[in-house]
Enzyme design. Structure first.
Site, mmCIF file in Angstrom:
data_model
loop_
_atom_site.group_PDB
_atom_site.id
_atom_site.type_symbol
_atom_site.label_atom_id
_atom_site.label_comp_id
_atom_site.label_asym_id
_atom_site.label_seq_id
_atom_site.Cartn_x
_atom_site.Cartn_y
_atom_site.Cartn_z
ATOM 1 N N LYS A 77 0.812 -1.222 0.000
ATOM 2 C CA LYS A 77 0.000 0.000 0.000
ATOM 3 C C LYS A 77 0.848 1.276 0.000
ATOM 4 C CE LYS A 77 -0.801 -0.081 5.040
ATOM 5 N NZ LYS A 77 -0.083 1.128 5.439
ATOM 6 N N ASP A 78 2.142 1.163 0.343
ATOM 7 C CA ASP A 78 3.023 2.335 0.332
ATOM 8 C C ASP A 78 3.592 2.635 -1.053
ATOM 9 O OD1 ASP A 78 2.701 2.764 3.040
ATOM 10 O OD2 ASP A 78 4.490 1.622 3.610
ATOM 11 N N ARG A 123 -8.888 8.479 4.691
ATOM 12 C CA ARG A 123 -9.896 7.448 4.450
ATOM 13 C C ARG A 123 -10.578 7.045 5.756
ATOM 14 N NH1 ARG A 123 -9.244 2.475 5.373
ATOM 15 N NH2 ARG A 123 -7.031 2.923 5.632
ATOM 16 N N ARG A 124 -9.787 6.805 6.796
ATOM 17 C CA ARG A 124 -10.372 6.416 8.084
ATOM 18 C C ARG A 124 -11.219 7.552 8.652
ATOM 19 N NH1 ARG A 124 -4.684 3.616 9.841
ATOM 20 N NH2 ARG A 124 -5.105 1.549 8.952
ATOM 21 N N ARG A 141 0.900 9.738 14.696
ATOM 22 C CA ARG A 141 1.961 9.138 13.898
ATOM 23 C C ARG A 141 2.787 8.242 14.806
ATOM 24 N NH1 ARG A 141 3.973 11.644 9.444
ATOM 25 N NH2 ARG A 141 4.985 9.625 9.150
ATOM 26 N N ARG A 147 1.554 3.843 18.552
ATOM 27 C CA ARG A 147 0.149 4.202 18.334
ATOM 28 C C ARG A 147 -0.779 3.391 19.248
ATOM 29 N NH1 ARG A 147 -0.849 3.294 12.411
ATOM 30 N NH2 ARG A 147 1.228 2.376 12.311
ATOM 31 N N CYS A 233 -3.080 9.865 -1.658
ATOM 32 C CA CYS A 233 -3.740 10.048 -0.359
ATOM 33 C C CYS A 233 -4.719 11.226 -0.384
ATOM 34 C CB CYS A 233 -2.687 10.290 0.720
ATOM 35 S SG CYS A 233 -1.658 8.874 1.096
#
Length: 289
Positions: A77-78, A123-124, A141, A147, A233
């Site tokens: 995904k990166d 998105r979240r 972050r 996290r 993004c």
């Protein structure tokens, strides 16, 4: 062989797993080269407010192109939607869970209006708004353990994370809930790894032995939605492909930051048409961005 990787705990765990698979095939040890990326150096910004193209990959690409390393391991995904023309995805090993999960002392239903949710994902954020949770959204972050700690031991009430990373680091005990993929749809490629080599690499053939065909086609289809749309993004978008009973199914959803659904679509077909299905959805979404 020499592998290039980011230095985070997750990146190292992923890379060491790939190395273990390759060492089993070749019988030779693989040297590990840690390379710091721009994304690792920036700890204060929301990623979607930045030019995110290659944020976690560019420096590794340079090391590959300059033949300092033989291959690199990334979270799929990166990856930017377009790779350097001299590089290619040599393999996508069997995919881990693509689902999103809740990290909190409370359930999703118990998190009421005003609850503080840490996220740096547009998105979240959009999905939280879509379900009218009325959270107070806070930037977050740091690596996975940081996290988790912030979600459980600070003024935050919760955060949302990828299940795959927690599984790879044996941290699943912190998962409060697993969200169905049609409830909070993951980003393209979540749960999958990408092993990148130079196109002319003499190590490519060995690395290709790690490729899982179904996983590769799933993530290429998902990424094609973004590629056709021309977004990274900057828009809240989820995409997930699955193969059931030989039927290839791709679902994608496009939202506004405020949580309004602009368009959602499912395409079904043969796995050989995977990328074409992604292209179709991307084309249909173009009228909405």
């Amino acid at each position: 062989m020499i592998v290039g990787t980011r230095g985070s705990q997750l990146a190292l765990a992923q890379t060491k797993q790939v190395c273990a698979w390759l060492e089993k095939i070749t019988g030779e040890a693989i040297d590990l080269e840690i390379i710091k990326t721009k994304g690792d150096k920036i700890t204060t910004s929301q990623l979607y407010n930045m030019d995110s193209k290659g944020l976690f990959t560019k420096e590794l690409d340079i090391a590959l192109l300059e033949e300092e390393v033989d291959f690199a391991v990334h979270s799929f995904k990166d990856l930017p939607t377009e790779l350097n023309e001299d590089l290619e995805i040599a393999a996508v090993p069997k995919r881990e869970s693509p689902n999103e999960v809740l990290i909190s002392s409370k359930t999703w239903a118990e998190l009421g209006p005003g609850s503080k949710l840490g996220t740096s994902s547009l998105r979240r954020e959009a999905f939280c708004n879509h379900y009218e949770k009325e959270f107070e959204l806070k930037p977050i972050r740091g690596n996975i353990e940081t996290r988790i700690d912030k979600a459980l031991n600070s003024d935050l009430d919760a955060t949302i994370m990828a299940e795959a990373g927690l599984k790879r680091l044996n941290l699943t005990k912190y998962i409060k809930e697993v969200f169905p993929i049609d409830y909070i749809t993951p980003p393209a490629g979540q749960g999958a790894l990408a092993i990148i080599t130079r196109k002319d690499s003499d190590k490519k053939e060995i690395i290709q032995k790690l490729n899982d065909h179904i996983s590769m086609q799933e993530v290429l289809a998902e990424k094609m939605v973004l590629e056709e749309l021309g977004v990274g993004c900057q828009w809240p978008i989820g995409a997930i492909a699955r193969v059931n009973n030989k039927e290839f199914k791709l679902y994608s959803i496009l939202l506004t930051k405020q949580g309004e659904i602009l368009k959602k679509e499912t395409q079904k077909g043969s796995i050989k048409d995977a990328v074409e299905l992604g292209r179709r959805i991307g084309e249909h979404f173009q009228n909405y961005v």
